[in-house]
Design an enzyme around this catalytic site. Structure first.
Site, short mmCIF file in Angstrom:
data_model
loop_
_atom_site.label_atom_id
_atom_site.label_comp_id
_atom_site.label_asym_id
_atom_site.label_seq_id
_atom_site.Cartn_x
_atom_site.Cartn_y
_atom_site.Cartn_z
N LYS A 251 72.17 18.94 38.68
CA LYS A 251 71.56 18.55 37.06
C LYS A 251 70.02 18.11 37.29
O LYS A 251 69.96 16.77 38.51
CB LYS A 251 71.72 18.18 36.20
CG LYS A 251 73.06 17.64 36.38
CD LYS A 251 71.90 16.12 35.66
CE LYS A 251 72.03 15.14 36.60
NZ LYS A 251 72.55 13.91 36.48
N SER B 188 79.49 21.68 48.90
CA SER B 188 78.38 21.35 48.47
C SER B 188 76.93 21.18 49.21
O SER B 188 76.41 20.70 50.09
CB SER B 188 78.61 19.93 47.69
OG SER B 188 76.89 19.80 46.18
N GLY C 94 76.14 11.80 44.66
CA GLY C 94 76.05 10.55 44.47
C GLY C 94 74.49 9.87 44.56
O GLY C 94 74.00 9.35 45.31
N GLY D 237 72.20 11.37 41.64
CA GLY D 237 71.69 11.38 40.25
C GLY D 237 71.56 12.88 40.33
O GLY D 237 70.98 13.49 39.67
N LEU D 238 72.36 13.77 41.47
CA LEU D 238 71.53 15.37 40.60
C LEU D 238 73.08 15.40 40.34
O LEU D 238 72.88 17.00 40.71
CB LEU D 238 71.40 15.74 42.15
CG LEU D 238 69.77 15.60 42.46
CD1 LEU D 238 69.66 15.66 43.54
CD2 LEU D 238 68.63 15.73 41.64
N GLY D 239 73.72 14.92 39.52
CA GLY D 239 75.28 15.61 38.95
C GLY D 239 76.18 16.03 39.26
O GLY D 239 76.63 17.08 39.21
N SER E 253 79.16 14.82 40.57
CA SER E 253 80.57 14.66 40.32
C SER E 253 80.48 15.17 39.24
O SER E 253 81.32 15.70 39.35
CB SER E 253 80.26 13.10 39.91
OG SER E 253 79.60 12.35 38.44
N GLU F 284 84.68 13.77 34.55
CA GLU F 284 83.92 12.79 34.33
C GLU F 284 84.34 11.50 34.14
O GLU F 284 83.68 10.36 34.06
CB GLU F 284 82.65 13.22 33.32
CG GLU F 284 81.28 14.27 34.51
CD GLU F 284 80.75 13.53 35.41
OE1 GLU F 284 80.81 13.81 36.47
OE2 GLU F 284 79.34 13.71 34.89
N ASP G 222 75.98 15.66 31.76
CA ASP G 222 75.87 15.70 33.05
C ASP G 222 76.42 17.68 33.22
O ASP G 222 76.93 18.39 33.63
CB ASP G 222 76.40 15.45 33.98
CG ASP G 222 74.98 14.15 34.49
OD1 ASP G 222 74.33 14.62 33.34
OD2 ASP G 222 75.74 13.54 34.98
N1 LIG Z 1 80.96 17.37 47.75
C1 LIG Z 1 81.62 16.38 47.23
N2 LIG Z 1 82.91 16.23 47.68
C2 LIG Z 1 83.48 15.74 47.15
N3 LIG Z 1 83.62 14.21 46.02
C3 LIG Z 1 82.08 14.53 45.49
C4 LIG Z 1 81.36 15.37 46.29
N4 LIG Z 1 80.53 15.38 45.33
C5 LIG Z 1 80.43 14.62 44.63
N5 LIG Z 1 81.56 14.27 44.91
C6 LIG Z 1 82.37 13.09 43.83
O1 LIG Z 1 81.61 12.64 42.90
C7 LIG Z 1 81.45 11.35 43.24
C8 LIG Z 1 79.71 10.50 42.85
O2 LIG Z 1 79.24 10.66 41.36
P1 LIG Z 1 78.51 10.04 40.92
O3 LIG Z 1 78.57 9.94 39.34
O4 LIG Z 1 78.50 8.76 41.26
O5 LIG Z 1 77.20 10.27 41.23
P2 LIG Z 1 76.08 11.73 41.04
O6 LIG Z 1 76.55 12.65 40.04
O7 LIG Z 1 76.06 12.29 42.35
O8 LIG Z 1 74.56 11.56 39.83
P3 LIG Z 1 74.71 11.42 38.81
O9 LIG Z 1 75.61 11.02 38.16
O10 LIG Z 1 73.67 9.81 38.64
O11 LIG Z 1 73.96 12.54 38.16
C9 LIG Z 1 81.31 11.00 44.13
O12 LIG Z 1 81.67 9.46 45.01
C10 LIG Z 1 82.28 12.15 44.63
O13 LIG Z 1 84.05 11.50 44.64
C1 LIG Z 2 73.68 7.60 33.84
C2 LIG Z 2 73.68 8.36 32.83
O1 LIG Z 2 73.10 8.91 32.09
C3 LIG Z 2 73.29 9.92 33.49
C4 LIG Z 2 73.83 10.14 34.87
O2 LIG Z 2 73.73 11.58 35.19
C5 LIG Z 2 75.19 8.63 32.65
C6 LIG Z 2 75.47 9.65 31.76
O3 LIG Z 2 74.83 10.39 31.07
O4 LIG Z 2 76.71 10.06 31.55
MG LIG Z 3 78.08 11.85 37.98
#
Ligand SMILES: Nc1ncnc2c1ncn2[C@@H]1O[C@H](COP(=O)(O)OP(=O)(O)OP(=O)(O)O)[C@@H](O)[C@H]1O
Ligand SMILES: C[C@@](O)(CCO)CC(=O)[O-]
Ligand SMILES: [Mg+2]
Length: 397
Positions: A12, A129, A134, A136-138, A140, A173, A184
């Site tokens: 996202k 994926s 990690g 910012g594109l969601g 996790s 989450e 997210d």
């Molecule tokens: N393809 C993947 N394989 C295994 N684990 C993953 C994968 N993608 C994400 N993760 C897990 O999600 C965590 C990253 O989450 P984080 O919320 O920090 O970043 P994001 O979701 O990409 O960004 P945001 O929350 O800002 O949108 C990683 O530490 C890992 O544990």
């Molecule tokens: C930083 C944040 O606002 C967005 C992360 O994608 C955290 C959240 O809403 O859970």
């Molecule tokens: Mg995340």
């Protein structure tokens, strides 16, 4: 046994309101169909075991079920129980899992496993994926959604609804983020575009087709959990100053919601709102010099407004493309001079999907077995087999 089968969920973009969303302020996000996470569940090669195979983060682990049965089964499925957390962390330590990415993914997996299918065994979970991780594109949230969906399918006791998938994905989450707003996982579950307020009203938005975006991945790693914690510290140290900033972010998202809900978007005001939101995020110290560089360049070349997306601190930005004339030059500088990755994309697309066991042919299974064995595949190769859409190879539902 209802395996093999496969689940999928999108990444996202948060258009308005990251961080302020955690404080019950309005936020707007949309799914990105082309950046999806896929979970292929098969029978395990070892007896009485659970195997995780997460090649994107170079993580592979097998537990004997007897080890997992030392973790108590959670009774409350809405919050993270500290006693169960302690037990899971003991298992993580005893399994010699030290990398934080691996620890987060394992904690999320084991918590959901203990909630939904604590007695199931002989299973292998392979996850890949096409989204930056990690960043910012969601990513996790997409991981939480595919795990929740797959485990509810394996549990096979009640009809699976998007609300239930989202409920467990939110718990996932919480395992990874600590204090998520829930936006997210909601947008990854439902897809499309959503105007969201934690503890408030959620509305699904219809976006017009003129929202061409350029995503730029700075490759600067960061953790959402830590950035959210840093904003919390700032909020608690200087509440009189931070509260009005969060309120201003709320007003920006409310205004954007009203613009996006009408057919004739006023793109000048939308651009001003994106710039204002970015400036307020900078004031919360969640921007980064790599993000500032992209913003300055997009201003110089008059492409359109640029804002960080997700938690910030590096990761990704989006630029709303208002004038395409200098776009090739913009991309060349970003890619060749700054070493960033750019992805041109459209907002929206389906949320979580599954190809159940009975819809996978032996030809599909052969192809999936081979695809999930390969490491470091290009996005296009994965999309050819897995991407849902008009020319999809699998029968997603
Ligand atoms: N393809 C993947 N394989 C295994 N684990 C993953 C994968 N993608 C994400 N993760 C897990 O999600 C965590 C990253 O989450 P984080 O919320 O920090 O970043 P994001 O979701 O990409 O960004 P945001 O929350 O800002 O949108 C990683 O530490 C890992 O544990
Ligand atoms: C930083 C944040 O606002 C967005 C992360 O994608 C955290 C959240 O809403 O859970
Ligand atoms: Mg995340």
């Amino acid at each position: 046994m209802s395996v093999p089968f496969i689940t999928s969920a999108p990444g996202k973009v948060i258009l308005f309101g990251e961080h302020s969303a955690v404080y019950d302020k309005r936020a707007i996000a949309a799914s990105i169909n082309s950046l999806r996470t896929y979970l292929y569940v098969t029978e395990s090669h070892h007896n009485s075991s659970i195997t995780l195979d997460f090649p994107d983060i170079q993580f592979h682990h097998t537990w004997d079920h007897s080890i997992l049965s030392t973790i108590p089964t959670p009774t409350d499925h809405s919050t993270i129980d500290s006693i169960i957390s302690t037990h899971i962390h003991k298992v993580i330590k005893a399994s010699n899992i030290h990398n934080p990415l691996h620890q987060n993914a394992t904690f999320c997996f084991l918590y959901l496993y203990k909630c939904i299918i604590p007695t199931k065994t002989n299973l292998q979970f392979k996850l890949i994926s096409t989204s930056p991780i990690g960043a910012g594109l969601g990513s996790s949230a997409a991981v939480s959604v595919v795990l929740s969906h797959a485990m509810l399918y394996l549990n096979n006791t009640a009809p699976i609804t998007k609300d239930i998938i989202n409920k467990y994905a939110f718990l996932g989450e919480k395992c990874i983020h600590g204090d998520p707003s829930g936006i997210d996982n909601l947008v990854s579950t439902h897809g499309g575009a959503i105007s969201y307020q934690k503890n408030g009203e959620t509305r699904f938005l219809t976006l017009s087709n003129d929202n061409d975006l350029l995503l730029t991945y700075t490759r600067v790693p960061r953790s959402t959990k830590i950035l959210v914690q840093n904003v919390r510290i700032l909020y608690e140290t200087l509440p009189d100053i931070i509260k009005p900033i969060l309120d201003a972010m709320d007003r920006i998202a409310v205004k954007a919601d009203s613009i996006l809900s009408t057919h004739n978007h006023n793109s000048t005001i939308l651009a001003q709102l994106i710039n204002l939101n970015q400036a307020l995020l900078e004031s919360l110290s969640v921007s980064h010099e790599s993000i500032e560089k992209i913003k300055l360049l997009s201003n110089q070349l008059k492409i359109g407004p640029t804002k960080l997306t997700g938690a910030g601190g590096g990761g990704c930005t989006f630029t709303l493309i208002q004038d395409k004339s200098q776009l090739p030059q913009f991309k060349t500088v970003l890619n060749d001079q700054y070493g960033f990755e750019t992805i041109e994309t459209q907002l929206g697309g389906p949320g979580c999907l599954i190809v159940p066991h009975d819809k996978l042919t032996s030809e599909h299974i052969e192809k999936l077995n081979s695809l999930f064995q390969k490491i470091g595949l290009l996005r296009e190769k994965i999309d050819d087999v897995l991407l849902p859409g008009p020319n999809q190879y699998l029968s997603w539902e």
